[in-house]
Design a protein around this motif. Sequence first.
Motif, PDB file in Angstrom:
ATOM      1  N   ILE A 109      -2.596  -4.841   2.460  1.00 10.31           N
ATOM      2  CA  ILE A 109      -2.919  -4.891   0.990  1.00 10.31           C
ATOM      3  C   ILE A 109      -3.393  -6.208   0.397  1.00 10.31           C
ATOM      4  N   THR A 110      -3.387  -7.179   1.366  1.00 15.37           N
ATOM      5  CA  THR A 110      -3.953  -8.546   0.794  1.00 15.37           C
ATOM      6  C   THR A 110      -5.418  -8.720   1.685  1.00 15.37           C
ATOM      7  N   HIS A 111      -5.888  -7.728   2.583  1.00 20.35           N
ATOM      8  CA  HIS A 111      -6.975  -7.975   3.106  1.00 20.35           C
ATOM      9  C   HIS A 111      -8.300  -8.553   2.312  1.00 20.35           C
ATOM     10  N   GLN A 112      -9.174  -8.974   2.983  1.00 17.49           N
ATOM     11  CA  GLN A 112     -10.491  -9.563   2.037  1.00 17.49           C
ATOM     12  C   GLN A 112     -11.954  -8.891   2.511  1.00 17.49           C
ATOM     13  N   ASP A 113     -11.705  -8.270   3.829  1.00 18.52           N
ATOM     14  CA  ASP A 113     -12.912  -7.740   4.353  1.00 18.52           C
ATOM     15  C   ASP A 113     -13.416  -6.338   3.640  1.00 18.52           C
ATOM     16  N   SER A 114     -12.565  -5.597   3.408  1.00 20.77           N
ATOM     17  CA  SER A 114     -12.799  -4.235   2.677  1.00 20.77           C
ATOM     18  C   SER A 114     -11.830  -3.851   1.661  1.00 20.77           C
ATOM     19  N   PRO A 115     -12.108  -3.277   0.765  1.00 21.32           N
ATOM     20  CA  PRO A 115     -11.377  -2.630  -0.285  1.00 21.32           C
ATOM     21  C   PRO A 115     -10.618  -1.425   0.252  1.00 21.32           C
ATOM     22  N   PHE A 116     -11.322  -0.589   1.222  1.00 18.54           N
ATOM     23  CA  PHE A 116     -10.696   0.672   1.905  1.00 18.54           C
ATOM     24  C   PHE A 116      -9.369   0.194   2.774  1.00 18.54           C
ATOM     25  N   ILE A 117      -9.533  -1.006   3.421  1.00 21.47           N
ATOM     26  CA  ILE A 117      -8.250  -1.432   4.159  1.00 21.47           C
ATOM     27  C   ILE A 117      -7.222  -1.570   3.072  1.00 21.47           C
ATOM     28  N   ARG A 118      -7.431  -2.319   1.772  1.00 21.32           N
ATOM     29  CA  ARG A 118      -6.339  -2.388   0.975  1.00 21.32           C
ATOM     30  C   ARG A 118      -5.703  -1.020   0.430  1.00 21.32           C
ATOM     31  N   GLY A 119      -6.747  -0.091   0.308  1.00 20.29           N
ATOM     32  CA  GLY A 119      -6.550   1.137  -0.307  1.00 20.29           C
ATOM     33  C   GLY A 119      -5.478   2.084   0.773  1.00 20.29           C
ATOM     34  N   LEU A 120      -5.729   1.835   2.085  1.00 21.23           N
ATOM     35  CA  LEU A 120      -4.987   2.599   3.006  1.00 21.23           C
ATOM     36  C   LEU A 120      -3.468   1.902   3.132  1.00 21.23           C
ATOM     37  N   GLY A 121      -3.581   0.638   2.899  1.00 23.11           N
ATOM     38  CA  GLY A 121      -2.307  -0.103   2.647  1.00 23.11           C
ATOM     39  C   GLY A 121      -1.502   0.231   1.690  1.00 23.11           C
ATOM     40  N   PHE A 122      -2.026   0.385   0.432  1.00 21.50           N
ATOM     41  CA  PHE A 122      -1.380   0.953  -0.855  1.00 21.50           C
ATOM     42  C   PHE A 122      -0.855   2.323  -0.591  1.00 21.50           C
ATOM     43  N   MET A 123      -1.683   3.182  -0.092  1.00 19.41           N
ATOM     44  CA  MET A 123      -1.355   4.467   0.186  1.00 19.41           C
ATOM     45  C   MET A 123      -0.172   4.811   1.336  1.00 19.41           C
ATOM     46  N   TYR A 124      -0.174   3.801   2.271  1.00 18.57           N
ATOM     47  CA  TYR A 124       0.856   3.810   3.290  1.00 18.57           C
ATOM     48  C   TYR A 124       2.114   3.764   2.347  1.00 18.57           C
ATOM     49  N   ILE A 125       2.203   2.606   1.631  1.00 11.89           N
ATOM     50  CA  ILE A 125       3.350   2.324   0.786  1.00 11.89           C
ATOM     51  C   ILE A 125       3.955   3.556   0.202  1.00 11.89           C
ATOM     52  N   ARG A 126       2.966   4.455  -0.551  1.00 13.69           N
ATOM     53  CA  ARG A 126       3.143   5.373  -1.449  1.00 13.69           C
ATOM     54  C   ARG A 126       3.729   6.485  -0.669  1.00 13.69           C
ATOM     55  N   TYR A 127       3.315   6.751   0.487  1.00 18.83           N
ATOM     56  CA  TYR A 127       3.757   7.933   1.612  1.00 18.83           C
ATOM     57  C   TYR A 127       5.186   7.391   2.391  1.00 18.83           C
ATOM     58  N   THR A 128       5.373   6.163   2.314  1.00 19.43           N
ATOM     59  CA  THR A 128       6.738   6.089   3.284  1.00 19.43           C
ATOM     60  C   THR A 128       7.635   5.137   3.071  1.00 19.43           C
ATOM     61  N   GLN A 129       7.528   4.584   1.634  1.00 20.48           N
ATOM     62  CA  GLN A 129       8.564   3.751   1.243  1.00 20.48           C
ATOM     63  C   GLN A 129       9.426   4.254  -0.196  1.00 20.48           C
ATOM     64  N   ASP A 130      10.401   3.892  -0.195  1.00 17.85           N
ATOM     65  CA  ASP A 130      11.459   4.118  -1.155  1.00 17.85           C
ATOM     66  C   ASP A 130      10.921   4.212  -2.574  1.00 17.85           C
TER      67      ASP A 130
END
Length: 379
Positions: A109-130
Amino acid sequence: MAPNNPLPIWGNEKTMNMNPLILTNIQSSPYFKVNLYELKTYHEVIDEIYYRVEHLEPWERGSRKTAGQTGMCGGVRGVGAGGIVSSAYCLLYKLFTLRLTRKQLTGLITHQDSPFIRGLGFMYIRYTQDPKELWDWYEPYLEDEEEIDVKAGGGHVMPIGEMIRQWMTKLEWYSTLFPRIPVPVQKDLMQKLKNHQWSRPEPEEQEVVATTQPQHIPDEELSFGEAERMSYRRRSPDKGTSSPQQSRRSPRRSPVRRSPHRRSPDRRRSPHHRSPPDHRRHSPDHHRSRGRRPSPSRRSAQSSGGDFARDLQRERDRQKRTKDRDSQPRSRERKRSHSRERHLKKSSKHSHRDRRSRSRSKERHRDRHGREKHRNGDH
């Protein structure tokens, strides 16, 4: 190889809390079974995200065929009804199979190369975290202004902060649903978003709101504007002097221009009414005004009364004419109905005569035909 300290998975640890239709398409996708199967490390998956992900929708553009399907047909027909699952969701599920640690997820979620890397990180949080921990994950990035195009084929660019705020308040996401958030947790998230700094007005806006609110005017500064000033001038012997309350008039009230023929409240009184002792003095114009002709405004009022009477008479005449016109067609219709009845009677008589003549002619023809046969038989 699984990490030593993976993040705990909230909900279903086998399906990643994902839609069964999307999950089935991911697991049967050649891209996931062949290409992504060869990727074994976290950094290799990040490189694949950098080169392959172009949006965050679950389906590729134009591959979702739902025309002609009603009800729940699209959810029960398996792989054929789904379409081509996107590379973003395939890589999201690949991250789930790696069982990320907190450090790795923070790196996403703090990666600087591509916004899609950050977007998938935030989506991973939405699907798997409490859901109770969503605020702790998302709160530092609610004002993130980095833009990301989330639609397949392009055309829906939004800041990352707006995207994660939407994920906290809505379940829908491009023909799929995120895991449901319990109602108490959802209320708590809404209250925190409401109290967050990004939803508050700026200090300048607060000052503008404060200045535009209505303010109380003290009684000693209250003034009734132009009417009071004009009445005071006409009551005073010297027209050049102004009212003592004129200087104390509120600066918010703009002077209203009155017609020169409008009279003050004192001059509208009846001649038998006497003013108080301290207001007996009037201007010379007041005594000369009794013998004057009515003002143009009064003459216009009288003429308007005459015009009204004329208009009323015209309207009555017009209504009478329309009533006469309405009565004439009725009489015409009656005459037409009588003529139709007569014509029908005549036609019925003629038709009866025609029938009788036809029957007689048929009988004569039969008699002639019988006579000819008889004659031929005799010969």
